[in-house]
Scaffold this active site. Structure first.
Site, PDB file in Angstrom:
ATOM      1  N   ARG A  55       0.657  -1.232   0.041  1.00  0.00           N
ATOM      2  CA  ARG A  55      -0.082  -0.299   0.027  1.00  0.00           C
ATOM      3  C   ARG A  55       1.050   1.423  -0.121  1.00  0.00           C
ATOM      4  O   ARG A  55       0.615   2.183  -0.853  1.00  0.00           O
ATOM      5  CB  ARG A  55      -0.915  -0.073   1.117  1.00  0.00           C
ATOM      6  CG  ARG A  55      -2.317  -0.619   1.157  1.00  0.00           C
ATOM      7  CD  ARG A  55      -2.679  -0.956   2.379  1.00  0.00           C
ATOM      8  NE  ARG A  55      -1.676  -2.189   2.746  1.00  0.00           N
ATOM      9  CZ  ARG A  55      -1.735  -3.433   2.344  1.00  0.00           C
ATOM     10  NH1 ARG A  55      -2.724  -3.703   1.629  1.00  0.00           N
ATOM     11  NH2 ARG A  55      -0.855  -4.439   2.563  1.00  0.00           N
ATOM     12  N   THR A  56       1.854   1.330   0.926  1.00  0.00           N
ATOM     13  CA  THR A  56       2.442   2.632   0.922  1.00  0.00           C
ATOM     14  C   THR A  56       3.433   2.808  -0.138  1.00  0.00           C
ATOM     15  O   THR A  56       3.059   4.217  -0.827  1.00  0.00           O
ATOM     16  CB  THR A  56       3.301   2.568   2.279  1.00  0.00           C
ATOM     17  OG1 THR A  56       2.606   1.934   3.309  1.00  0.00           O
ATOM     18  CG2 THR A  56       3.940   3.792   2.655  1.00  0.00           C
ATOM     19  N   LYS A  84      26.155  -3.690  -1.921  1.00  0.00           N
ATOM     20  CA  LYS A  84      27.688  -3.231  -1.685  1.00  0.00           C
ATOM     21  C   LYS A  84      28.150  -2.716  -0.517  1.00  0.00           C
ATOM     22  O   LYS A  84      29.339  -2.293  -0.698  1.00  0.00           O
ATOM     23  CB  LYS A  84      28.099  -2.808  -3.137  1.00  0.00           C
ATOM     24  CG  LYS A  84      27.595  -3.338  -4.223  1.00  0.00           C
ATOM     25  CD  LYS A  84      28.154  -2.540  -5.762  1.00  0.00           C
ATOM     26  CE  LYS A  84      27.006  -3.026  -6.952  1.00  0.00           C
ATOM     27  NZ  LYS A  84      27.166  -1.722  -7.776  1.00  0.00           N
ATOM     28  N   ARG A 105      11.062   3.776   3.350  1.00  0.00           N
ATOM     29  CA  ARG A 105      10.762   2.905   4.351  1.00  0.00           C
ATOM     30  C   ARG A 105      11.882   2.089   4.657  1.00  0.00           C
ATOM     31  O   ARG A 105      12.802   1.520   3.598  1.00  0.00           O
ATOM     32  CB  ARG A 105       9.734   1.687   3.896  1.00  0.00           C
ATOM     33  CG  ARG A 105       9.581   0.737   4.765  1.00  0.00           C
ATOM     34  CD  ARG A 105       8.270  -0.120   4.568  1.00  0.00           C
ATOM     35  NE  ARG A 105       7.121   0.548   4.822  1.00  0.00           N
ATOM     36  CZ  ARG A 105       5.778  -0.041   4.734  1.00  0.00           C
ATOM     37  NH1 ARG A 105       5.728  -1.155   4.525  1.00  0.00           N
ATOM     38  NH2 ARG A 105       4.905   0.747   5.072  1.00  0.00           N
ATOM     39  N   HIS A 133       5.059   5.519  11.629  1.00  0.00           N
ATOM     40  CA  HIS A 133       4.447   5.407  10.283  1.00  0.00           C
ATOM     41  C   HIS A 133       3.709   6.718   9.945  1.00  0.00           C
ATOM     42  O   HIS A 133       2.203   6.763   9.876  1.00  0.00           O
ATOM     43  CB  HIS A 133       3.650   4.156  10.093  1.00  0.00           C
ATOM     44  CG  HIS A 133       3.382   3.560   8.517  1.00  0.00           C
ATOM     45  ND1 HIS A 133       3.587   4.586   7.457  1.00  0.00           N
ATOM     46  CD2 HIS A 133       3.025   2.624   8.018  1.00  0.00           C
ATOM     47  CE1 HIS A 133       3.296   3.822   6.390  1.00  0.00           C
ATOM     48  NE2 HIS A 133       2.956   2.642   6.699  1.00  0.00           N
TER      49      HIS A 133
HETATM   50  N1   CP Z   1      -0.406  -0.119   5.701  1.00  0.00           N
HETATM   51  C1   CP Z   1       0.949  -0.378   5.338  1.00  0.00           C
HETATM   52  O1   CP Z   1       1.925   0.168   5.498  1.00  0.00           O
HETATM   53  O2   CP Z   1       0.797  -1.506   4.370  1.00  0.00           O
HETATM   54  P1   CP Z   1       2.110  -1.825   3.543  1.00  0.00           P
HETATM   55  O3   CP Z   1       3.207  -2.471   4.455  1.00  0.00           O
HETATM   56  O4   CP Z   1       1.486  -2.595   2.665  1.00  0.00           O
HETATM   57  O5   CP Z   1       2.660  -0.463   2.899  1.00  0.00           O
END
Ligand code: CP
Length: 309
Positions: A55-56, A84, A105, A133
């Site tokens: 999703r993110t 590397k 991320r 998050h």
């Molecule tokens: N909600 C969320 O962060 O989903 P993903 O891990 O799929 O990005």
């Protein structure tokens, strides 16, 4: 609202008014997406994903494409020079010349914060370990605003993995800044929210927090129920995970005791914690929540790039 060129690595990087501004712009974009279709023409979004995501990453990419911009990036750091031994700092120093805004991320807590110190373009935290998050929080605030009309005067429960759940940590602390939100924290003792977070919230905000192990015992009182996955990837020991993974399963039977206007949320992905028969219940909004995440991220990108006010 001067969000241009800012980083967003923690929800507390934005004031309450700034958060509300992003949410309100996201909802305007949701109502009239075509109005914003060329807003980011000529701009590039870079996605640096050192940890899996559906999703993110894809909602950020969808957001930029819907704004008329373009995207580049990686979803598997093993295919990059990180393999590397290239540092995050060096990677970001290079990629900030390739893109106008970066989204990262990383499994290590604090990695996006470090990256933001080396980036000459806005850097957004898309989730760092069990820490924060912040764009999920924007998504969640947008969902609550949309379905409840306002983020205030609500009884909100978080259920499941409150220890490692970064979506919970970000949203809990952020909701504490909104008026008259009461919290119920539902978890087994092993997965209670970190003590430092509880102390932080208790000392900085005037909020009521009830802790319980029983979902059945409190479901009838709730306005919002935020279910979470027990996160296998955060456990050190498989046995402990197996013991806890099915501790909460929301099903139609439990929902018979809930309010008619309960808002059921989940950041997704789901494993076992919401049974599939709940998906058709009109109170279930977790797929709509994922959809609203695109518009919340469109608003964030536009404001950080200074192409919308
Ligand atoms: N909600 C969320 O962060 O989903 P993903 O891990 O799929 O990005």
């Amino acid at each position: 609202m001067p969000l241009i060129n800012r980083n967003f690595v923690d929800p507390s990087d934005f004031t309450l008014d700034e958060l509300k501004h992003v949410v309100n712009l996201g909802l305007k974009m949701y109502d009239n997406p075509m109005k914003y279709a060329d807003t980011c023409k000529g701009k590039i979004l870079g996605t640096l994903f050192y940890e899996p995501s559906t999703r993110t990453r894809l909602s950020f990419e969808s957001a930029m494409l819907r704004l008329g911009g373009t995207i580049l990036g990686f979803s598997d750091a093993n295919t990059t020079s990180a393999k590397k031994g290239e540092s995050i700092a060096d990677t970001v120093r290079v990629l900030d010349d390739y893109a106008d805004i970066l989204v990262m991320r990383h499994p290590r807590e604090g990695a996006p914060k470090l990256a933001s110190q080396y980036s000459s373009v806005p850097l957004v935290n898309a989730g760092d370990g069990g820490h924060q998050h912040p764009t999920q929080t924007l998504t969640d605030l947008t969902t609550i605003q949309y379905y409840k009309g306002a983020v205030k005067n609500l009884k909100v429960a978080f259920c499941g993995d409150l220890l490692f759940g970064r979506t919970v940590h970000s949203l809990l602390k952020t909701l504490s800044r909104f008026p008259n939100i009461e919290f119920t924290l539902i978890s087994p003792p092993e997965l209670r929210i970190p003590n430092h977070l509880k102390i932080d919230i208790a000392s900085n905000f005037n909020v009521k927090i009830l802790e319980t192990e029983s979902l059945e015992g409190c479901i009838s009182t709730l306005d919002v129920l935020y279910m979470t996955r027990i996160q296998k990837e955060r456990f050190f020991n498989e046995e402990e995970y197996l013991k806890l993974r099915d501790v909460y399963i929301l099903d139609q039977n439990k929902l018979t005791h809930a309010k008619d206007d309960l808002l059921i949320m989940h950041p997704l992905p789901r494993v076992n914690e919401i049974s599939y028969d709940v998906d058709n219940d009109p109170r279930s909004k977790y797929f709509d929540q994922a959809k609203l995440g695109v518009y919340a991220r469109m608003a964030l990108i536009s404001l950080l790039l200074g192409v919308c006010e």
